[in-house]
Write a protein that holds these residues in place. Structure first.
Motif, mmCIF file in Angstrom:
data_model
loop_
_atom_site.group_PDB
_atom_site.id
_atom_site.type_symbol
_atom_site.label_atom_id
_atom_site.label_comp_id
_atom_site.label_asym_id
_atom_site.label_seq_id
_atom_site.Cartn_x
_atom_site.Cartn_y
_atom_site.Cartn_z
ATOM 1 N N HIS A 1 -58.416 58.043 -40.906
ATOM 2 C CA HIS A 1 -58.048 56.702 -40.435
ATOM 3 C C HIS A 1 -56.860 56.197 -41.251
ATOM 4 C CE1 HIS A 1 -59.647 53.196 -38.079
ATOM 5 N NE2 HIS A 1 -58.911 52.523 -38.949
ATOM 6 N N PHE B 1 -54.916 53.730 -43.223
ATOM 7 C CA PHE B 1 -55.070 52.494 -44.023
ATOM 8 C C PHE B 1 -53.713 52.073 -44.607
ATOM 9 C CE2 PHE B 1 -59.785 52.841 -45.771
ATOM 10 C CZ PHE B 1 -60.273 52.936 -44.487
ATOM 11 N N ARG C 1 -50.106 48.235 -45.582
ATOM 12 C CA ARG C 1 -49.703 47.460 -46.777
ATOM 13 C C ARG C 1 -48.953 48.294 -47.808
ATOM 14 N NH1 ARG C 1 -55.624 46.027 -48.752
ATOM 15 N NH2 ARG C 1 -55.691 45.690 -46.515
ATOM 16 N N ASP D 1 -55.706 51.445 -38.652
ATOM 17 C CA ASP D 1 -55.699 49.999 -38.869
ATOM 18 C C ASP D 1 -54.259 49.463 -38.851
ATOM 19 O OD1 ASP D 1 -58.485 49.865 -39.042
ATOM 20 O OD2 ASP D 1 -58.452 48.541 -40.788
ATOM 21 N N SER E 1 -60.090 51.114 -33.776
ATOM 22 C CA SER E 1 -60.680 50.711 -35.044
ATOM 23 C C SER E 1 -62.019 50.026 -34.809
ATOM 24 C CB SER E 1 -59.725 49.801 -35.833
ATOM 25 O OG SER E 1 -60.161 49.715 -37.171
ATOM 26 N N ALA F 1 -64.891 45.899 -40.078
ATOM 27 C CA ALA F 1 -65.071 46.460 -41.422
ATOM 28 C C ALA F 1 -64.905 45.347 -42.450
ATOM 29 C CB ALA F 1 -64.054 47.570 -41.668
ATOM 30 N N ALA G 1 -68.239 49.063 -40.838
ATOM 31 C CA ALA G 1 -67.975 49.661 -42.150
ATOM 32 C C ALA G 1 -68.069 48.593 -43.233
ATOM 33 C CB ALA G 1 -66.584 50.298 -42.163
ATOM 34 N N ARG H 1 -68.597 52.411 -47.590
ATOM 35 C CA ARG H 1 -67.309 52.797 -48.164
ATOM 36 C C ARG H 1 -67.278 52.603 -49.679
ATOM 37 N NH1 ARG H 1 -61.868 50.402 -48.770
ATOM 38 N NH2 ARG H 1 -62.324 48.539 -47.547
ATOM 39 N N ILE I 1 -67.317 56.549 -45.537
ATOM 40 C CA ILE I 1 -65.860 56.696 -45.424
ATOM 41 C C ILE I 1 -65.242 56.523 -46.801
ATOM 42 C CG2 ILE I 1 -65.499 54.265 -44.748
ATOM 43 C CD1 ILE I 1 -63.099 55.309 -43.006
HETATM 44 N N1 AOY Z 1 -59.697 49.340 -43.223
HETATM 45 C C1 AOY Z 1 -63.071 52.037 -40.692
HETATM 46 C C2 AOY Z 1 -62.177 51.013 -40.093
HETATM 47 C C3 AOY Z 1 -61.183 50.502 -41.055
HETATM 48 C C4 AOY Z 1 -58.771 49.245 -44.239
HETATM 49 C C5 AOY Z 1 -57.480 48.954 -43.900
HETATM 50 C C6 AOY Z 1 -56.854 49.023 -46.213
HETATM 51 C C7 AOY Z 1 -61.722 50.304 -42.429
HETATM 52 C C8 AOY Z 1 -60.984 49.712 -43.423
HETATM 53 C C9 AOY Z 1 -63.023 50.807 -42.757
HETATM 54 O O1 AOY Z 1 -63.719 51.532 -41.839
HETATM 55 O O2 AOY Z 1 -63.538 50.592 -43.844
HETATM 56 C C10 AOY Z 1 -56.502 48.836 -44.879
HETATM 57 C C11 AOY Z 1 -58.154 49.322 -46.540
HETATM 58 C C12 AOY Z 1 -59.110 49.430 -45.567
#
Ligand code: AOY
Length: 458
Positions: free
Chosen positions: A175, A177, A180, A203, A224, A227, A258, A292, A332
């Motif tokens: 996925h 991330f 940023r 994301d 997505s 979360a 999540a 997570r 995750i």
């Molecule tokens: N997102 C799956 C979906 C996205 C994220 C985005 C920085 C997600 C986290 C998750 O499960 O935990 C940018 C850090 C996390």
């Protein structure tokens, strides 16, 4: 005013038109990966650069005036700017660039050391324009390198799924991330789309509109789920950590959710909160809770997290003999994830009897930003010039680095039984796999995102 093509280059390019031999009428250049971290590269992103910066009328009298002013001040010299050259393109070609670009279809994976793209002028007076465009066109290194690395990780995860689990889960194993962690919104769009050639989890929302805008596809290519982040958990206070988690299960009573669980102690959260206080709520929930971790040594934290959750909530043994968590719970890992750590994490799980089915990865900075033009040693070099009507093979071959040797003459990419593809002289037999994609301001071929994904399939 939109971007000014006359300014989308390195300053030294402005002085190059006078530096070629007298009588030059053609400059023919090519783009390749000279080697690097991975043995082959997945070509992607040229169509974006062409649509955004090169198609149609690019040269206008306003842009020439702007460039004239900027370059006079920049060089402290108002004689350097080749105003006549740009006015010629404006008058003779209605402001469209007299250039032909051929390239391998986007999504194609080609061994390093092969031609990926060629660029040549179509008007003998505009020989100087070919390499003026190098700076912009070489930026295709970025989407190509992101797509290449993401695809290599897909191959790595597939190997572990084949050995320990179910390959059908591959699309959501990595996925994005990374929004940023990149230098700009444009980079996030381009890099995020490059990743979605290989996977379906992201994301990075701007990648979705990038695909719609530049790869004519109205379908949805990135998905997505709800979360948590640390703020939504820690704002409850440490003493209410279990309530914060319970709220996640209540607010999102079905499908995937999540929850980042390392705010205070990931092991206590798994054993006491998820594993005891909320166990029944997890097991009766219509969906999967994804825990997570987000700190520590990834390969050790992932193993211990899975082992605690399995001992408290349950697991089964799959047909390959590996342990799989109860389907109501998965993990995750999104911290410290790159090509290398993914291999270490999955190897450690396998060595301890755990299937790769238990885990997905989030990857941020390492997916979209921890790479550069040298990751795959990309270069754009002239290989032929026509001077006084005669073709010249053009090349460099520095004694100080033989790896920087460049190819000679007009090139084509042909299919090779052993290598997949190889680069030969244009005069040799074999069907050229390079396709004319741009000619005199017109996009002569375009690819949908579906086609590109199909080309990149493993
Ligand atoms: N997102 C799956 C979906 C996205 C994220 C985005 C920085 C997600 C986290 C998750 O499960 O935990 C940018 C850090 C996390």
């Amino acid at each position: 005013m939109e971007q000014n093509i006359i300014l989308l280059t390195d300053s030294y390019k402005l002085s190059h038109y006078k530096q070629y031999p007298t009588g030059t009428t053609e400059i023919y250049s090519y783009f390749e990966s000279r080697g690097g971290k991975f043995p082959a590269v997945t070509f992607f992103g040229l169509q974006y650069l062409l649509k955004k910066y090169l198609l149609g009328v690019q040269v206008t009298s306003e842009k020439i005036a702007q460039a004239e002013k900027i370059y006079a001040a920049h060089f402290g010299n108002d004689k350097l700017f080749y105003k006549e050259g740009w006015e010629y393109i404006l008058k003779t070609h209605d402001g469209k660039l007299p250039i032909r670009i051929k390239a391998v279809p986007e999504g194609t994976t080609v061994p390093v050391g092969n031609v990926l793209m060629t660029v040549e002028n179509t008007d003998p007076n505009c020989f100087w324009l070919t390499n003026f465009l190098e700076t912009l066109l070489v930026q295709v290194w970025y989407p190509t390198t992101v797509a290449t690395q993401s695809r290599e990780i897909k191959k790595l995860v597939l190997k572990y799924l084949q050995e320990t689990g179910d390959v059908r889960g591959i699309d959501f194993k990595l996925h994005d991330f990374g929004f940023r962690g990149v230098s700009s919104v444009e980079s996030a769009s381009i890099g995020g789309a490059s990743h979605l050639i290989n996977f379906m989890g992201t994301d990075t929302v701007v990648a979705l509109t990038f695909i719609q805008d530049y790869y004519d596809s109205s379908a949805m290519f990135g998905f997505s789920i709800p979360a948590a982040e640390h703020s939504t958990i820690t704002s409850w206070g440490q003493e209410n950590e279990a309530l914060a988690y319970e709220n996640m299960l209540t607010q999102y009573p079905d499908h995937l959710v999540a929850v980042v669980s390392d705010s205070y102690d990931i092991y206590n959260a798994c054993e006491k909160l998820w594993g005891e206080v909320l166990k029944d709520k997890i097991l009766t929930r219509k969906g999967t809770l994804v825990v997570r971790p987000d700190s520590g040594i990834p390969k050790d934290v992932v193993l211990k997290t899975i082992e605690i959750l399995a001992s408290k909530i349950g697991f089964t043994i799959n047909d390959k003999g590996f342990k799989v968590l109860d389907p109501h719970i998965r993990v995750i890992q999104g911290d410290g994830v790159d090509h290398e750590s993914i291999g270490l994490i999955l190897e450690n799980l396998k060595n301890n009897g755990w299937s790769a089915d238990n885990l997905a990865f989030g990857m941020g900075g390492a997916l979209l930003q921890k790479l550069d033009r040298d990751t795959q040693k990309f270069a754009f070099k002239c290989s032929e010039a026509v001077v006084n009507g005669e073709k010249r093979a053009v090349y460099k071959n520095p004694v100080t680095d033989l790896g920087k040797k460049s190819k000679k003459g007009r090139l084509k990419l042909v299919v090779d039984q052993q290598l997949g593809y190889k680069t030969v002289a244009e005069s040799e037999p074999g069907e050229d796999q390079l396709v004319t994609i741009f000619e005199n301001g017109v996009l002569t071929k375009s690819y949908s995102f579906e086609e590109i994904k199909t080309n990149a399939k493993i």
